[in-house]
Each structure stands twice: as C-alpha cells, then as structure tokens.
Design a protein around this motif. Structure first.
Motif, PDB file in Angstrom:
ATOM      1  N   GLY A   1       0.838  -1.201   0.000  1.00  0.00           N
ATOM      2  CA  GLY A   1       0.000   0.000   0.000  1.00  0.00           C
ATOM      3  C   GLY A   1       0.873   1.250   0.000  1.00  0.00           C
ATOM      4  N   PRO A   2       0.327   2.418   0.335  1.00  0.00           N
ATOM      5  CA  PRO A   2      -1.064   2.622   0.749  1.00  0.00           C
ATOM      6  C   PRO A   2      -2.063   2.638  -0.411  1.00  0.00           C
ATOM      7  CG  PRO A   2       0.053   4.737   0.711  1.00  0.00           C
ATOM      8  CD  PRO A   2       1.089   3.691   0.376  1.00  0.00           C
ATOM      9  N   GLN A   3      -1.568   2.700  -1.651  1.00  0.00           N
ATOM     10  CA  GLN A   3      -2.517   2.671  -2.770  1.00  0.00           C
ATOM     11  C   GLN A   3      -3.137   1.282  -2.870  1.00  0.00           C
ATOM     12  OE1 GLN A   3       0.775   3.221  -3.021  1.00  0.00           O
ATOM     13  NE2 GLN A   3       1.020   5.397  -3.508  1.00  0.00           N
ATOM     14  N   PHE A   4      -4.365   1.209  -3.347  1.00  0.00           N
ATOM     15  CA  PHE A   4      -4.963  -0.101  -3.586  1.00  0.00           C
ATOM     16  C   PHE A   4      -4.298  -0.725  -4.822  1.00  0.00           C
ATOM     17  CE2 PHE A   4      -8.534   2.093  -1.313  1.00  0.00           C
ATOM     18  CZ  PHE A   4      -8.572   1.256  -0.198  1.00  0.00           C
ATOM     19  N   SER A   5      -4.608  -1.993  -5.088  1.00  0.00           N
ATOM     20  CA  SER A   5      -3.940  -2.745  -6.162  1.00  0.00           C
ATOM     21  C   SER A   5      -4.337  -2.290  -7.559  1.00  0.00           C
ATOM     22  CB  SER A   5      -4.342  -4.214  -6.090  1.00  0.00           C
ATOM     23  OG  SER A   5      -4.115  -4.731  -4.834  1.00  0.00           O
ATOM     24  N   THR A   6      -3.449  -2.571  -8.500  1.00  0.00           N
ATOM     25  CA  THR A   6      -3.845  -2.448  -9.909  1.00  0.00           C
ATOM     26  C   THR A   6      -4.685  -3.684 -10.255  1.00  0.00           C
ATOM     27  OG1 THR A   6      -1.948  -3.702 -10.731  1.00  0.00           O
ATOM     28  CG2 THR A   6      -1.664  -1.297 -10.482  1.00  0.00           C
ATOM     29  N   LEU A   7      -5.393  -3.594 -11.357  1.00  0.00           N
ATOM     30  CA  LEU A   7      -6.210  -4.732 -11.788  1.00  0.00           C
ATOM     31  C   LEU A   7      -5.328  -5.954 -12.051  1.00  0.00           C
ATOM     32  CD1 LEU A   7      -8.879  -5.968 -12.641  1.00  0.00           C
ATOM     33  CD2 LEU A   7      -8.643  -4.840 -14.870  1.00  0.00           C
ATOM     34  N   ALA A   8      -4.144  -5.718 -12.658  1.00  0.00           N
ATOM     35  CA  ALA A   8      -3.242  -6.846 -12.954  1.00  0.00           C
ATOM     36  C   ALA A   8      -2.780  -7.520 -11.664  1.00  0.00           C
ATOM     37  CB  ALA A   8      -2.042  -6.363 -13.767  1.00  0.00           C
ATOM     38  N   GLU A   9      -2.490  -6.713 -10.637  1.00  0.00           N
ATOM     39  CA  GLU A   9      -2.068  -7.300  -9.350  1.00  0.00           C
ATOM     40  C   GLU A   9      -3.216  -8.097  -8.727  1.00  0.00           C
ATOM     41  OE1 GLU A   9       1.134  -3.826  -7.996  1.00  0.00           O
ATOM     42  OE2 GLU A   9      -0.993  -3.574  -7.579  1.00  0.00           O
ATOM     43  N   SER A  10      -4.399  -7.497  -8.768  1.00  0.00           N
ATOM     44  CA  SER A  10      -5.565  -8.159  -8.173  1.00  0.00           C
ATOM     45  C   SER A  10      -5.807  -9.518  -8.858  1.00  0.00           C
ATOM     46  CB  SER A  10      -6.777  -7.227  -8.339  1.00  0.00           C
ATOM     47  OG  SER A  10      -7.799  -7.563  -7.450  1.00  0.00           O
ATOM     48  N   GLU A  11      -5.708  -9.528 -10.179  1.00  0.00           N
ATOM     49  CA  GLU A  11      -5.896 -10.794 -10.925  1.00  0.00           C
ATOM     50  C   GLU A  11      -4.782 -11.786 -10.614  1.00  0.00           C
ATOM     51  OE1 GLU A  11      -8.480 -11.667 -12.197  1.00  0.00           O
ATOM     52  OE2 GLU A  11      -9.514 -10.062 -13.271  1.00  0.00           O
ATOM     53  N   LEU A  12      -3.552 -11.279 -10.439  1.00  0.00           N
ATOM     54  CA  LEU A  12      -2.421 -12.159 -10.090  1.00  0.00           C
ATOM     55  C   LEU A  12      -2.688 -12.849  -8.749  1.00  0.00           C
ATOM     56  CD1 LEU A  12       0.563 -13.092 -10.610  1.00  0.00           C
ATOM     57  CD2 LEU A  12       1.274 -11.087  -9.295  1.00  0.00           C
ATOM     58  N   TYR A  13      -3.113 -12.091  -7.759  1.00  0.00           N
ATOM     59  CA  TYR A  13      -3.351 -12.673  -6.430  1.00  0.00           C
ATOM     60  C   TYR A  13      -4.516 -13.658  -6.476  1.00  0.00           C
ATOM     61  CZ  TYR A  13      -0.596  -8.496  -5.283  1.00  0.00           C
ATOM     62  OH  TYR A  13       0.362  -7.517  -5.266  1.00  0.00           O
ATOM     63  N   ARG A  14      -5.497 -13.377  -7.326  1.00  0.00           N
ATOM     64  CA  ARG A  14      -6.598 -14.335  -7.507  1.00  0.00           C
ATOM     65  C   ARG A  14      -6.073 -15.637  -8.118  1.00  0.00           C
ATOM     66  NH1 ARG A  14     -11.718 -13.777  -8.271  1.00  0.00           N
ATOM     67  NH2 ARG A  14     -11.848 -14.048 -10.528  1.00  0.00           N
ATOM     68  N   SER A  15      -5.163 -15.505  -9.080  1.00  0.00           N
ATOM     69  CA  SER A  15      -4.622 -16.702  -9.735  1.00  0.00           C
ATOM     70  C   SER A  15      -3.763 -17.520  -8.756  1.00  0.00           C
ATOM     71  CB  SER A  15      -3.813 -16.330 -10.984  1.00  0.00           C
ATOM     72  OG  SER A  15      -2.523 -15.860 -10.611  1.00  0.00           O
ATOM     73  N   TRP A  16      -3.278 -16.866  -7.704  1.00  0.00           N
ATOM     74  CA  TRP A  16      -2.512 -17.586  -6.674  1.00  0.00           C
ATOM     75  C   TRP A  16      -3.432 -18.281  -5.667  1.00  0.00           C
ATOM     76  CZ3 TRP A  16       1.531 -13.272  -5.015  1.00  0.00           C
ATOM     77  CH2 TRP A  16       2.458 -13.117  -6.042  1.00  0.00           C
ATOM     78  N   GLY A  17      -4.717 -18.094  -5.816  1.00  0.00           N
ATOM     79  CA  GLY A  17      -5.664 -18.734  -4.896  1.00  0.00           C
ATOM     80  C   GLY A  17      -5.883 -17.969  -3.603  1.00  0.00           C
ATOM     81  N   CYS A  18      -5.477 -16.696  -3.554  1.00  0.00           N
ATOM     82  CA  CYS A  18      -5.682 -15.915  -2.324  1.00  0.00           C
ATOM     83  C   CYS A  18      -7.169 -15.613  -2.130  1.00  0.00           C
ATOM     84  CB  CYS A  18      -4.909 -14.602  -2.398  1.00  0.00           C
ATOM     85  SG  CYS A  18      -3.147 -14.880  -2.528  1.00  0.00           S
ATOM     86  N   SER A  19      -7.565 -15.455  -0.879  1.00  0.00           N
ATOM     87  CA  SER A  19      -8.967 -15.202  -0.557  1.00  0.00           C
ATOM     88  C   SER A  19      -9.248 -13.719  -0.358  1.00  0.00           C
ATOM     89  CB  SER A  19      -9.351 -15.926   0.739  1.00  0.00           C
ATOM     90  OG  SER A  19      -9.039 -17.287   0.655  1.00  0.00           O
ATOM     91  N   VAL A  20      -8.367 -13.056   0.394  1.00  0.00           N
ATOM     92  CA  VAL A  20      -8.599 -11.647   0.740  1.00  0.00           C
ATOM     93  C   VAL A  20      -7.291 -10.869   0.638  1.00  0.00           C
ATOM     94  CG1 VAL A  20     -10.581 -12.121   2.267  1.00  0.00           C
ATOM     95  CG2 VAL A  20      -8.255 -12.088   3.225  1.00  0.00           C
ATOM     96  N   ILE A  21      -7.429  -9.543   0.579  1.00  0.00           N
ATOM     97  CA  ILE A  21      -6.241  -8.685   0.471  1.00  0.00           C
ATOM     98  C   ILE A  21      -6.341  -7.522   1.459  1.00  0.00           C
ATOM     99  CG2 ILE A  21      -7.318  -7.394  -1.470  1.00  0.00           C
ATOM    100  CD1 ILE A  21      -4.360  -7.099  -2.535  1.00  0.00           C
ATOM    101  N   GLY A  22      -5.216  -7.237   2.096  1.00  0.00           N
ATOM    102  CA  GLY A  22      -5.144  -6.119   3.025  1.00  0.00           C
ATOM    103  C   GLY A  22      -3.701  -5.637   3.106  1.00  0.00           C
ATOM    104  N   MET A  23      -3.439  -4.721   4.044  1.00  0.00           N
ATOM    105  CA  MET A  23      -2.110  -4.096   4.096  1.00  0.00           C
ATOM    106  C   MET A  23      -1.418  -4.240   5.447  1.00  0.00           C
ATOM    107  SD  MET A  23      -3.082  -0.509   2.179  1.00  0.00           S
ATOM    108  CE  MET A  23      -4.182  -0.484   0.751  1.00  0.00           C
ATOM    109  N   THR A  24      -2.008  -4.985   6.380  1.00  0.00           N
ATOM    110  CA  THR A  24      -1.457  -4.870   7.742  1.00  0.00           C
ATOM    111  C   THR A  24      -1.093  -6.164   8.482  1.00  0.00           C
ATOM    112  OG1 THR A  24      -3.672  -4.882   8.661  1.00  0.00           O
ATOM    113  CG2 THR A  24      -2.725  -2.722   8.189  1.00  0.00           C
ATOM    114  N   ASN A  25      -1.557  -7.301   8.031  1.00  0.00           N
ATOM    115  CA  ASN A  25      -1.348  -8.479   8.910  1.00  0.00           C
ATOM    116  C   ASN A  25       0.077  -9.011   8.896  1.00  0.00           C
ATOM    117  OD1 ASN A  25      -4.464 -10.313   9.441  1.00  0.00           O
ATOM    118  ND2 ASN A  25      -4.010  -8.143   9.655  1.00  0.00           N
TER     119      ASN A  25
END
Ligand SMILES: CSC[C@H]1O[C@H](OP(=O)(O)O)[C@H](O)[C@@H]1O
Ligand SMILES: Nc1ncnc2[nH]cnc12
Length: 294
Positions: A166-190
C-alpha cells in the motif's frame, strides 16, 4: 510454564475499530517498548470481568498508514503488559466471488508482499528463525469461530490473506495475479504483525472483515475508503458482538496453548551464546527472555 493462566487477550483493531465499546474500567496508558513508539496508548479494561488490552493499529483518528506502523513496538508493548493471545481485526478486500462484503474470514495463511517494513525482532547480535508454516493459532481460531455462532455473521474458516505494501490499492493486474494464486482476501497490515507475534511467542488469529471486492469484480471496478468505512460501519455491531463473545470464551481456557505458538523460540536461536550482543539481548528481554535466560 510458558505463561500464567488463563490467557490474557490483546485485541489489535484495524480500520474503523479505534475503541472497544462496552469495555468496563477503561484506562488508556502509555506503554514503553524497547523498539520505539507503539501506534497509540494501550487501552486496558474488562469485558464481563475478563481483562482485555486493546490497541488501535493505526492510532486513534487513524493517523498511521500501514507502512508507518511500528509493528515491533506494538507487539513488544502487548507482550510487556502480559498479553498472551492477540486477536487482530482487519478490513480486507475480497478476491473471491463467494466472499462478498460483510463476510468475516478467519484466515489461516498469509502471503507477505510487503517490502518497506522491519519484519523481525532479531538480527545482528542475536539471529533467530521461527517457523511460519502455520501462522495462526488453532485454539484462538476455534474460539473466534465459536464466538460467531448465533451472531448472524456470514463467516468462513480458513483462507489466504495477501498482504500488500500500500497505501494505494492494487492495480487490476495485481488483483488478478493474487486471484490466480488462490488468495482469498487482500489487506495491508497483517504482516509483519503475524510474524512478530510468532517471534514473541504470542498466539495470533486474524478476523478479516470483507469490505469490498477490490478492483477485479465486474460489478465493482474500484475500491474507495468511503466504501470500506460504510461496510465497516454497517457491520460494527457484529464485530462488537464477536469481541464480546470471544473474550470470555478465551478467558475460560486454562494454561498455555498446545499448538506451539508459545514455544516458538525453543529451536529458533542460531547465534552462539558467546557471540550474542548484550545490548541486543536486553532489547529482546520481553520478546525472548524465556529462551535467552536459560
Ligand atoms: C481504509 S481501507 C485500507 C486500510 O484498511 C485496512 O486496514 P486494517 O487492516 O488495519 O483494518 C487495510 O489493511 C488498509 O490499511
Ligand atoms: N481492497 C483492499 N485492498 C487492500 N486493503 C484493503 N482494505 C480493505 N479493502 C482493501
């Protein structure tokens, strides 16, 4: 004995959760850490007679961005006041159609894509490598799931939380990449929060409250802070109910966790005793005193 019993619960509140309503005998107190300034004073109180320590991760008023949070000071301070179990509460974007806004996900895995944070208490003068294979405490996760029963919360046990810088939210390409990795949720702090809790031998579990579909979903092409806060506000009562139920449930547990969280440092230190730096050891007193003293 690793810890006095019963467990002492620390709650780290994320976006929208800057205080715990319904807490009794409340006092906010500055707690010093050997690792700098925690995000805010710690809030001490009781819920139905059970002690609770609360810390707003971004500070009251949400002053700190994810990259500015001193995660080491937060965890060190919580350990110094006797916390044994950390329940993290976070707002997240969903990367899956079947996890719509309003769902509470008790995540069990993380992928750490952060790159601008200090991620360990250890280093020059005292090196350690803890296991992160199972980053979430099963006992704490069980308690959270039980606490949600009867609260009409759409809940899911398990899932991978992708932690971005972060602090910016993801680009569409990043969001699709994380989906292709099988991730469930996205955040910036854990992360590194979960890594540091493990190094400090604290049980850790995270409730990820879905506030949006990030930017991949055909019906939601962008995420905004207003949207996140609106969903958090709508779900505030449920989050309050969860905290109210989980604290006494955990308080009933006697003794240390049997899943290894509280003995994580048993086989982790690699620096030879004679090569350890006394100043570093002093800083590590709260986090690792149990293994450094023996
Ligand atoms: C306010 S939207 C982005 C912000 O919300 C989440 O914070 P937290 O995990 O502390 O609830 C996310 O990680 C970002 O920091
Ligand atoms: N879509 C998203 N990405 C990162 N952090 C978030 N917090 C809440 N929603 C988020």
């Amino acid at each position: 004995m690793a810890h006095p019993s019963p467990p002492v619960i620390g709650i780290i509140g994320g976006s929208g959760l800057y205080q715990i309503d319904g807490l009794q005998d409340v006092t906010w107190r500055k707690v010093s850490s050997a690792f700098g300034e925690p995000s805010d004073e710690l809030c001490f109180g009781t819920l139905q007679g059970t002690p609770v320590v609360f810390l707003p991760r971004h500070g009251r008023g949400h002053k700190l961005s994810p990259s500015e949070i001193n995660f080491r000071a937060n965890i060190d301070a919580l350990k110094r006041v006797g916390v044994t179990d950390i329940l993290s509460v976070s707002a997240v974007g969903s990367l899956r159609e079947d996890l719509p806004p309003g769902t509470f996900v008790v995540v069990d895995q993380f992928i750490d894509r952060t790159f601008a944070r200090t991620k360990s208490f250890f280093g020059t003068g005292c090196v350690a490598h803890v296991s992160m294979a199972k980053p979430v405490c099963t006992r704490l996760g069980d308690a959270v799931m039980s606490a949600m029963q009867g609260l009409d919360i759409p809940a899911k046990r398990g899932g991978t939380y992708l932690v971005m810088e972060g602090p910016q939210f993801s680009t569409l390409a990043e969001s699709e990449l994380y989906r292709s990795w099988g991730c469930s949720v996205i955040g910036m702090t854990n992360m590194p929060e979960a890594k540091l809790a493990r190094e400090a031998e604290l049980c850790y579990a995270s409730v990820a409250m879905v506030t949006d579909f990030d930017c991949w979903h055909p019906g939601h092409d962008a995420v905004t802070v207003d949207q996140v806060i609106a969903v958090l506000t709508a779900n505030a009562g449920k989050a309050r109910g969860l905290v109210k139920n989980v604290v006494p449930l955990l308080g009933k547990h006697a003794g240390p966790c049997r899943h290894g969280c509280q003995t994580a440092l048993d086989h982790a230190l690699i620096t030879a005793p004679e090569a350890r730096d006394p100043a570093v050891l002093q800083r590590l007193e709260a986090v690792a005193g149990r293994v450094l003293k023996r």
